[in-house]
Design a protein around this motif. Structure first.
Motif, mmCIF file in Angstrom:
data_model
loop_
_atom_site.group_PDB
_atom_site.id
_atom_site.type_symbol
_atom_site.label_atom_id
_atom_site.label_comp_id
_atom_site.label_asym_id
_atom_site.label_seq_id
_atom_site.Cartn_x
_atom_site.Cartn_y
_atom_site.Cartn_z
ATOM 1 N N UNK A 313 0.820 -1.214 0.000
ATOM 2 C CA UNK A 313 0.000 0.000 0.000
ATOM 3 C C UNK A 313 0.855 1.267 0.000
ATOM 4 N N UNK A 314 2.133 1.093 -0.292
ATOM 5 C CA UNK A 314 3.037 2.251 -0.317
ATOM 6 C C UNK A 314 2.637 3.213 -1.427
ATOM 7 N N UNK A 315 2.993 4.511 -1.291
ATOM 8 C CA UNK A 315 2.643 5.492 -2.322
ATOM 9 C C UNK A 315 3.233 5.158 -3.692
ATOM 10 N N UNK A 316 4.436 4.557 -3.700
ATOM 11 C CA UNK A 316 5.040 4.230 -4.993
ATOM 12 C C UNK A 316 4.487 2.923 -5.567
ATOM 13 N N UNK A 317 3.561 2.296 -4.844
ATOM 14 C CA UNK A 317 2.779 1.178 -5.377
ATOM 15 C C UNK A 317 3.635 0.092 -6.021
ATOM 16 N N UNK A 318 4.290 -0.760 -5.224
ATOM 17 C CA UNK A 318 5.083 -1.854 -5.799
ATOM 18 C C UNK A 318 4.249 -2.735 -6.721
ATOM 19 N N UNK A 319 4.890 -3.241 -7.751
ATOM 20 C CA UNK A 319 4.192 -4.081 -8.716
ATOM 21 C C UNK A 319 3.859 -5.438 -8.114
ATOM 22 N N UNK A 320 2.711 -5.968 -8.481
ATOM 23 C CA UNK A 320 2.436 -7.362 -8.162
ATOM 24 C C UNK A 320 3.282 -8.207 -9.087
ATOM 25 N N UNK A 322 4.737 -10.263 -11.979
ATOM 26 C CA UNK A 322 4.333 -10.295 -13.381
ATOM 27 C C UNK A 322 5.099 -11.391 -14.097
ATOM 28 N N UNK A 323 4.386 -12.186 -14.885
ATOM 29 C CA UNK A 323 5.034 -13.233 -15.667
ATOM 30 C C UNK A 323 5.659 -12.607 -16.903
ATOM 31 N N UNK A 324 6.954 -12.866 -17.096
ATOM 32 C CA UNK A 324 7.668 -12.271 -18.230
ATOM 33 C C UNK A 324 8.290 -13.330 -19.127
ATOM 34 N N UNK A 325 7.986 -14.580 -18.900
ATOM 35 C CA UNK A 325 8.493 -15.687 -19.702
ATOM 36 C C UNK A 325 7.811 -16.958 -19.247
ATOM 37 N N UNK A 326 8.187 -18.058 -19.843
ATOM 38 C CA UNK A 326 7.522 -19.323 -19.498
ATOM 39 C C UNK A 326 7.572 -19.589 -17.996
ATOM 40 N N UNK A 327 8.730 -19.412 -17.383
ATOM 41 C CA UNK A 327 8.865 -19.627 -15.938
ATOM 42 C C UNK A 327 9.588 -18.463 -15.275
ATOM 43 N N UNK A 328 9.557 -17.300 -15.890
ATOM 44 C CA UNK A 328 10.249 -16.125 -15.360
ATOM 45 C C UNK A 328 9.231 -15.113 -14.855
ATOM 46 N N UNK A 329 9.571 -14.455 -13.738
ATOM 47 C CA UNK A 329 8.657 -13.495 -13.123
ATOM 48 C C UNK A 329 9.437 -12.254 -12.694
ATOM 49 N N UNK A 330 8.757 -11.120 -12.811
ATOM 50 C CA UNK A 330 9.323 -9.861 -12.348
ATOM 51 C C UNK A 330 8.489 -9.370 -11.178
ATOM 52 N N UNK A 331 9.159 -8.995 -10.097
ATOM 53 C CA UNK A 331 8.443 -8.514 -8.928
ATOM 54 C C UNK A 331 9.322 -7.581 -8.116
ATOM 55 N N UNK A 332 8.671 -6.818 -7.254
ATOM 56 C CA UNK A 332 9.381 -5.907 -6.354
ATOM 57 C C UNK A 332 9.643 -6.624 -5.036
ATOM 58 N N UNK A 333 10.885 -6.563 -4.578
ATOM 59 C CA UNK A 333 11.245 -7.174 -3.301
ATOM 60 C C UNK A 333 12.171 -6.239 -2.526
ATOM 61 N N UNK A 334 12.010 -6.176 -1.211
ATOM 62 C CA UNK A 334 13.005 -5.467 -0.404
ATOM 63 C C UNK A 334 14.355 -6.171 -0.508
ATOM 64 N N UNK A 335 15.402 -5.431 -0.766
ATOM 65 C CA UNK A 335 16.728 -6.015 -0.946
ATOM 66 C C UNK A 335 17.678 -5.467 0.112
ATOM 67 N N UNK A 336 18.661 -6.272 0.484
ATOM 68 C CA UNK A 336 19.710 -5.805 1.374
ATOM 69 C C UNK A 336 20.988 -6.583 1.114
#
Length: 583
Positions: A313-320, A322-336
């Motif tokens: 629910x952040x203002x910058x609205x992280x993406x749910x 998304x499928x970008x290939x047969x078994x590939x997905x793009x998503x937003x994750x907190x990284x460190x």
């Protein structure tokens, strides 16, 4: 919904749930010679009664009459499985049918009744009914007081409430869900873990038997194999994008334990390269999704973090996702944690390669962990291009949650391990590191080269079956972000024995040639015409070269020529360390 009359030899179709009469429903394990819908329609009554599966049908009908019910539903004979449309509708509706039944009879055909409670529970624990995939939803869908266990002789044993402790122990399902708590409160990982040790006769049913638990509808495609479970996870990902426990599968190591898989400075500074070792190398990389519920065997206590709702629910609205290939997905994750390396085990050639390691924070943690700020970490290794892949293991980080890393969100693409085709003369960089403040500024492929360079995994490849000769690759390094001087390391392939030839050229990246003492720092714009300051033709089958010339940083290069599977195809495996004091 097609119901069987409890006392008459007939079936009736009811077109909606509102039109359904009160009915009993049977939960059982299939055996040999079951009575199918086709049998019921085509065979004589006497022939139907000769089939082994008829005994449970008549017992179910008789029990329904004793309970004052006129109708029963039994999956063996109430579904026309020759109709794909009817089968799809039935599977997608089955959880609701079990929920709405007036009573659910669970017949444990391999359990003999006894008045000794301890003996009875011991027998129940060994029952095949608790090992089947379809019976999981049949256990959870009916209200506790409406699910009644019967022995193989149809002796009443007790309700789900009566046996909640032993059933929870057998199934590893939290007691509150056996007692009727809404399944929407359970995380995806918890539900998957309940199915981890269960089996189905058909591979696709591993997914189809879980539809009701996740409130998912999807078409049945028998013959698709394990793609069914992938489709199920994709549907779950769409319906509950904030439940990252879907990605929390695999063995879970404590952060202190996983440190053994993350290389420290000694792995870089040694002249002797790291060797493949199953204890420290990642042997296989995977995509975002699991292959089967079995992968969730260790995930039964993982629940969704409170941070999940705030994150999405952040203002910058992280993406749910998304499928970008047969078994590939793009998503937003907190990284460190950046600048980490882990050893990856190439099987051909048999080497341990340093790859970039990223830590993504999943928005979930262990239920009951006294540290509310703990979090589950998803390790991700570079895997060619801009994609990352995950090892089988997860990391559990105690005492520090996701709040600090939510602000460091990154969009990542996660895919299964790339199938890399190796050609003759390719180069694999086993190690390619530089010591701060020195940093790599990029790479370039020579004009007209037949080679491609994937910097993410350090792989210089050619589409040609034979090594191409000439200049291939240039790697550039700067002394620091405050000094435009640096150097270029240039790789050539010589025609003689396909030899590897190396040049090291001092470079001024500001664009001007500089004379400093007895060293010329060539302009980056005229690098192709520069005279190499240091050169080396690497000896076969292995060689090492250490360039030491101040103020230029030390360069250590080690090469090994490796045959692929004993064939005529070879690759050169390189270690390139810049700016390290290796003496």
């Amino acid at each position: 919904m097609r119901l069987l009359h409890a006392s008459e030899w007939r079936m009736t179709d009811f077109i909606s749930d509102d039109a359904n009469p009160r009915y009993a429903i049977l939960s059982h394990t299939w055996g040999l010679d079951e009575v199918t819908y086709r049998d019921w329609r085509k065979l004589s009554i006497s022939d139907v009664k000769l089939k082994a599966g008829y005994s449970k049908i008549i017992a179910c009908r008789e029990q329904a009459v004793r309970d004052g019910l006129e109708w029963v539903w039994i999956d063996t004979c109430c579904i026309d499985k020759s109709s794909s449309a009817e089968l799809t509708e039935a599977i997608n509706s089955m959880f609701r049918w079990y929920t709405n039944a007036a009573v659910c009879y669970v017949v444990l055909s391999d359990v003999e009744a006894t008045s000794d409670r301890a003996v009875l529970e011991e027998r129940m624990a060994k029952s095949r009914w608790f090992t089947r995939g379809w019976t999981l939803q049949e256990l959870l869908a009916p209200p506790p007081e409406k699910l009644i266990f019967y022995s193989g002789e149809w002796t009443r044993l007790g309700s789900k409430t009566d046996f909640v402790d032993i059933v929870s122990s057998i199934t590893r399902i939290n007691k509150q869900y056996l007692q009727g708590q809404d399944l929407r409160h359970a995380s995806v990982a918890q539900k998957m873990s309940w199915a981890a040790l269960r089996q189905t006769s058909r591979l696709e049913d591993v997914a189809y038997c879980l539809l009701g638990l996740f409130d998912i509808n999807m078409p049945m495609i028998y013959g698709e194999g394990d793609r069914a479970f992938i489709r199920l996870q994709e549907a779950i990902m769409t319906s509950t994008p904030d439940d990252h426990s879907l990605f929390a599968w695999g063995p879970i190591l404590d952060e202190a334990d996983i440190a053994s898989k993350v290389t420290n400075r000694s792995e870089v500074l040694r002249k002797e390269p790291p060797r493949p070792d199953s204890a420290t190398c990642e042997l296989e990389l995977f995509g975002l999704l699991a292959a089967s519920p079995k992968d969730f065997e260790h995930s039964g206590n993982i629940i969704v973090s409170r941070e999940a709702a705030r994150f999405y629910k952040r203002p910058d609205n992280p993406n749910v996702p998304t499928k970008v290939g047969r078994d590939a997905f793009r998503l937003d994750l907190p990284m460190w944690r950046k600048n980490m390396k882990a050893l990856y085990h190439w099987k051909e050639p048999n080497i341990a390669q340093l790859r970039n390691l990223h830590y993504a924070t999943l928005l979930c943690h262990f239920e009951g962990d006294p540290s509310s700020s703990s979090s589950v970490i998803l390790p991700l290794l570079s895997n060619g291009g801009r994609t990352l892949s995950r090892p089988r293991t997860l990391c559990y980080r105690r005492g520090r949650g996701v709040q600090f890393s939510v602000k460091k969100t990154k969009t990542v693409s996660i895919a299964p391990e790339a199938q890399i085709r190796i050609s003759n003369g390719d180069i694999i960089f086993r190690r390619r590191r530089c010591a701060p403040p020195i940093y790599a500024t990029g790479s370039s492929i020579s004009t007209g080269s037949w080679y491609d360079f994937d910097g993410a995994i350090g792989f210089l490849s050619s589409s040609s079956p034979q090594p191409r000769h000439g200049r291939m690759l240039t790697l550039n390094y700067k002394l620091s972000d405050k000094d435009d001087r640096g150097m270029a390391v240039v790789f050539h392939r010589l025609s003689t024995d396909d030899q590897l030839f190396i040049e090291v050229i001092p470079v001024n990246f500001s664009g001007k040639e500089i004379e400093s003492g007895d060293m010329t720092w060539y302009s980056s714009t005229t690098l192709n015409q520069a005279t190499p300051t240091f050169t080396r033709s690497m000896a076969l089958p292995s060689d090492e070269w250490h360039v030491q010339r101040s103020p230029m940083p030390d360069v250590y290069l080690r090469s090994e020529r490796v045959s692929i599977d004993g064939s005529d195809i070879f690759v050169d495996v390189l270690d390139l360390l810049v700016g390290f004091d290796l003496d």
